[in-house]
Design an enzyme around this catalytic site. Sequence first.
Site, short mmCIF file in Angstrom:
data_model
loop_
_atom_site.label_atom_id
_atom_site.label_comp_id
_atom_site.label_asym_id
_atom_site.label_seq_id
_atom_site.Cartn_x
_atom_site.Cartn_y
_atom_site.Cartn_z
N ILE A 1 0.82 -1.22 0.00
CA ILE A 1 0.00 0.00 0.00
C ILE A 1 0.84 1.26 0.00
O ILE A 1 0.32 2.36 0.00
CB ILE A 1 -0.97 0.04 1.21
CG1 ILE A 1 -0.19 -0.16 2.51
CG2 ILE A 1 -2.06 -0.99 1.07
CD1 ILE A 1 -1.01 0.12 3.75
N GLY A 2 2.17 1.10 -0.01
CA GLY A 2 2.99 2.30 -0.04
C GLY A 2 4.45 1.98 -0.20
O GLY A 2 4.92 0.90 0.17
N GLY B 1 8.43 3.86 0.11
CA GLY B 1 9.15 5.05 0.53
C GLY B 1 10.63 4.80 0.38
O GLY B 1 11.06 3.76 -0.09
N GLY B 2 11.40 5.79 0.79
CA GLY B 2 12.84 5.68 0.68
C GLY B 2 13.39 4.48 1.42
O GLY B 2 14.36 3.87 1.00
N GLY C 1 11.57 1.64 2.39
CA GLY C 1 10.98 0.34 2.20
C GLY C 1 9.55 0.40 1.73
O GLY C 1 9.08 1.43 1.24
N VAL D 1 5.34 -0.69 2.45
CA VAL D 1 4.36 -0.97 3.49
C VAL D 1 3.27 -1.86 2.91
O VAL D 1 2.81 -1.64 1.79
CB VAL D 1 3.72 0.34 4.01
CG1 VAL D 1 2.78 0.05 5.15
CG2 VAL D 1 4.80 1.31 4.44
N LYS E 1 5.71 -2.85 7.74
CA LYS E 1 6.73 -2.10 6.99
C LYS E 1 7.94 -3.00 6.81
O LYS E 1 8.47 -3.55 7.77
CB LYS E 1 7.12 -0.85 7.76
CG LYS E 1 8.16 -0.06 7.02
CD LYS E 1 8.01 1.41 7.27
CE LYS E 1 8.73 2.19 6.19
NZ LYS E 1 8.41 3.59 6.21
N ASP F 1 12.38 11.25 11.67
CA ASP F 1 11.89 11.19 10.28
C ASP F 1 10.45 11.66 10.21
O ASP F 1 9.57 10.96 9.71
CB ASP F 1 12.03 9.76 9.74
CG ASP F 1 11.86 9.70 8.24
OD1 ASP F 1 11.96 10.76 7.59
OD2 ASP F 1 11.61 8.61 7.70
#
Length: 850
Positions: A558-559, A561-562, A564, A566, A580, A682
């Site tokens: 579902i996502g 990012g830098g 990893g 999710v 995650k 973060d």
Amino acid sequence: MEGGLFSAHKPTFLLLLLHIFLLALLPFKAISSPKTQAEALLTWKNTFASAPPSLPSWSLTNLNNLCNWYAIVCDQNSEQVSQIDLSNFNIAATLTHFNFTPFLNLTQFNLSGNYFTGHVPSAIGKLSKLTTLDLGNNFFDQEIPVEIGKLTELKYLSFFNNTLTGVIPSELSNLQKVQFLILGANYNLQTPDWSKFSGMPSLTYLDLSSRLDSEFPEFVSKCLNLTFLDLSENFFTGQIPQQVFTNLSKLEYLNLTNNQFQGPLPSNFPKLKHLHLAQNNFSGAIPEAIGLISGLQRIDLAWNSLEGPIPSSIGQLRELKYLDLRENSLNSLIPSELGLCTSLTYLDLTSNHLEGKIPPSIGQLRELQHLDLRENSLNSSIPSDIGRLSHLISLDLSGNHLSGSIPPTLSNLSNIQILNLSNNNLNGPFPPEICALYMIDLSNNNLTQEIQKAPDDTFVGNSGWCGDARGLTRARNSKKNNNEVIIVVLVPVWGLSVVATTIALILMFHKKTKRVLKKINSAQNFENFESMILQEEVKFTFGEVVKAVDDFHEKYCIGKGGFGRVYKAELLSGQAVAVKRLNTSDSNDIPAINLQSFENEIRTLTNVRHRNIIRLYGFCSRRGCIFLLYEYLERGSLGKALYGVEGVTQLGWATRVKIVHGLSHALSYLHHDCSPPIVHRDVTVNNVLLESDFEARLSDFGTARLISANSSNWTHIVGSFGYMAPELALTMRITDKCDVYSFGVVALEVMMGRHPGDLLESQLSESSQSMKEDNAKLLLKDLLDQRLEAPSNELAKAVVLVMSLALACIRTRPGSRPTMLFVAQKLSAHILPSLPEPFGMLTINKLMGI
Ligand SMILES: *[C@@H]1O[C@H](CO)[C@@H](O)[C@H](O)[C@H]1NC(C)=O
Ligand SMILES: *[C@@H]1O[C@H](CO)[C@@H](O)[C@H](O)[C@H]1NC(C)=O
Ligand SMILES: *[C@@H]1O[C@H](CO)[C@@H](O)[C@H](O)[C@H]1NC(C)=O
Ligand SMILES: *[C@@H]1O[C@H](CO)[C@@H](O)[C@H](O)[C@H]1NC(C)=O
Ligand SMILES: *[C@@H]1O[C@H](CO)[C@@H](O)[C@H](O)[C@H]1NC(C)=O
Ligand SMILES: *[C@@H]1O[C@H](CO)[C@@H](O)[C@H](O)[C@H]1NC(C)=O
Ligand SMILES: *[C@@H]1O[C@H](CO)[C@@H](O)[C@H](O)[C@H]1NC(C)=O
Ligand SMILES: *[C@@H]1O[C@H](CO)[C@@H](O)[C@H](O)[C@H]1NC(C)=O
Ligand SMILES: *[C@@H]1O[C@H](CO)[C@@H](O)[C@H](O)[C@H]1NC(C)=O
Ligand SMILES: *[C@@H]1O[C@H](CO)[C@@H](O)[C@H](O)[C@H]1NC(C)=O
Ligand SMILES: *[C@@H]1O[C@H](CO)[C@@H](O)[C@H](O)[C@H]1NC(C)=O
């Protein structure tokens, strides 16, 4: 009889004549009366699409008071309007409904800086007494009426920055008294036949910067009084005959930037101060005679085809402040006489073929702020005299063949922000005292390791750096490093003398996407962990979770990012969990000691209970793969809400304030209520999740820490780019003030509806005066998310409070940022501070001062 008849009728006839004469005069008189003028102005005002608030004096009830009307000046004797100045009134209107006839004695008419549209009526030619006509910065279109040529009293005529079309009428050259002629920034005007232009002998200021195409307009050379000539941004071609400028002995400003002029540079202007000939195709050498133009202050010859040496006569230009010769083919040596131009603040010789050495005399340019000698063939060592340039802000010597060591005197450059010495043959150590920098690039030299604790792969391309820096992992394959960009980012740390000499480095590496995680074979194996922590009351196992996402199948992702991906795991019990999975390519990247401290932190975090902090159910690692289990929130991240399709309608001002408020509480709790305090590291819009009622929940702990190079404060990447506190780049010291900074960025982003990149930059470059001034003018209302209507009443106060706190949080000096506790308390206050000024007038600078 005839005579008798004549004589009998004579008096009657004369009377009749007189009568006719008077009748003829009457309407004339009536037109010119103040009342007629007032009525004409009112009729016109009634056609304004938006009437400015300051024009209430223009009213029927005030007809007899014309000379006291706003924006009107009367002639004292005739009590008639002599000047109309409606400049910068935000009027949206046309001139079509303006009746020119009652204003035949008008001398000044200024409508600049409004929203006038439509054409300029030819009736304007009636205003034969006009000396000033300023229609600049409007939206007038269609052609310039030839009747303008009748306004022979004009001294000032500006159509600057409109959308006029058609050929520039040659009737303009009838304006024998005109001193200022400004047609610039009308990009649809067509070029006239310049030979029809006779001279405009009085002209002192000529701006024809309007995408015209022709050769150099010859009439210009007959304007003997010209001091200012701007022909920039045209398509003028051809050579400029040398004799053109022999007549223009008074010229002080010449801007021919961005044309296609060829041939040798014009040079005989005894009075010239500003010479801007950039972006043309001038060729040949820079004439030695340039040294005779002793008043020259700015020379910009960039982007031409100039060859030969920089004439040594340049040393005679003692008032020269700005010299830009970049992107030419200049060769031979940099004349040491350049060191005599002691007023220079800006010197750019980038991308030429200059060879030889950097003359030590450059050290005499005590005012110099920018020195750019990039991409030449300089092969000397860096003269230690450069250390005397105490005002220097940026120094770029990259892309030469400079050899020798970096002179320690560079540590005396106390204002330096940018230092690029990359791509040379420099060797020896990098003097550790050099600091107070925003950016250093030393890549591709032959420097040796001197900096303690620098991660070895940070200096890829510098053969000497790959030593056994303590406590660090080995370098990656050198093959991998080829396309890595090495940038060292350093920021001044005011006041912190202890860390002032610390030099730190960030590697911004383009990780190849092919570095994916190791395949995990099956869910069964997965129970075989190296390490696992689960919250006590959690009822599921990791195995169940892995099964629920079918071994991390794409469709559950579902996502990204830098750090990893999710996944959403829907367990059999109906509970949804977010998993995650971290991109730590190989387990070697996570030193054991790191993992240990990370686990300790995770243990703490699994115990955290706060309504603005997402529940961390647990963590596990296996062969270097890291998994974090979080509470799942349907609505997703703040980033999604801000930038997603439905976002705007749902995220009103009240909601936005609530989100920022919630986030401040989460961070305040971590910093001030946890023992030991927890720094998130973060905080971004993607790590703030939203509940169905838009309550903010901070998520994603510890991730940044995990990537760090060792257990202490040193790290490759901390936080996300664009949210990271600037001092991190220098000190690598993670403190709660880093979170405060990121919080400030997120708060600004929430209010602005976009990442506040420019604002952050302007904060950083403290010495950049122009940015400061831009900020001073920047209105809060223009900064806020324009997709929403501006907030009012209490909401306006709340928004102002959030913005002023956010701005305090992004201060460059960590010590001057408020604590999260302070921010959270301020935002919780029941009585909001009242606005120092009306909302629409608040500037960013004002907010910074609150
Ligand atoms: C213009 O001004 C002159 C002198 O002030 C006056 O005599 C004349 O009537 C005015 N003309 C008009 C048309 O208003
Ligand atoms: C017209 O008004 C503007 C704004 O006030 C001003 O900058 C400009 O100089 C005026 N024009 C003339 C010719 O005075
Ligand atoms: C022209 O006017 C517009 C708005 O009226 C403004 O945004 C723009 O900056 C102006 N351009 C120049 C070159 O001054
Ligand atoms: C040129 O300028 C001088 C001095 O400034 C002035 O006396 C002279 O009248 C001007 N010439 C014209 C034609 O305007
Ligand atoms: C210089 O000005 C004079 C007088 O206006 C004019 O006759 C002559 O043609 C001009 N010279 C050039 C090269 O245009
Ligand atoms: C010269 O013209 C260019 C293009 O219009 C402009 O960007 C520049 O600011 C001008 N230079 C000066 C010194 O005004
Ligand atoms: C620049 O000028 C040279 C002659 O001096 C010509 O050969 C060349 O084509 C020109 N380049 C451009 C881009 O106009
Ligand atoms: C630098 O270049 C010049 C000219 O190309 C050459 O004469 C000189 O020997 C070079 N010096 C060094 C140190 O390489
Ligand atoms: C330093 O200069 C090199 C070569 O001129 C350039 O490629 C590099 O991007 C510069 N470094 C930074 C950080 O701007
Ligand atoms: C820096 O400047 C001071 C004073 O000008 C001087 O004494 C010192 O030697 C300089 N330092 C270096 C490393 O050159
Ligand atoms: C790098 O420096 C070392 C000694 O400091 C020297 O032996 C070596 O030749 C240099 N390498 C290059 C490519 O200049």
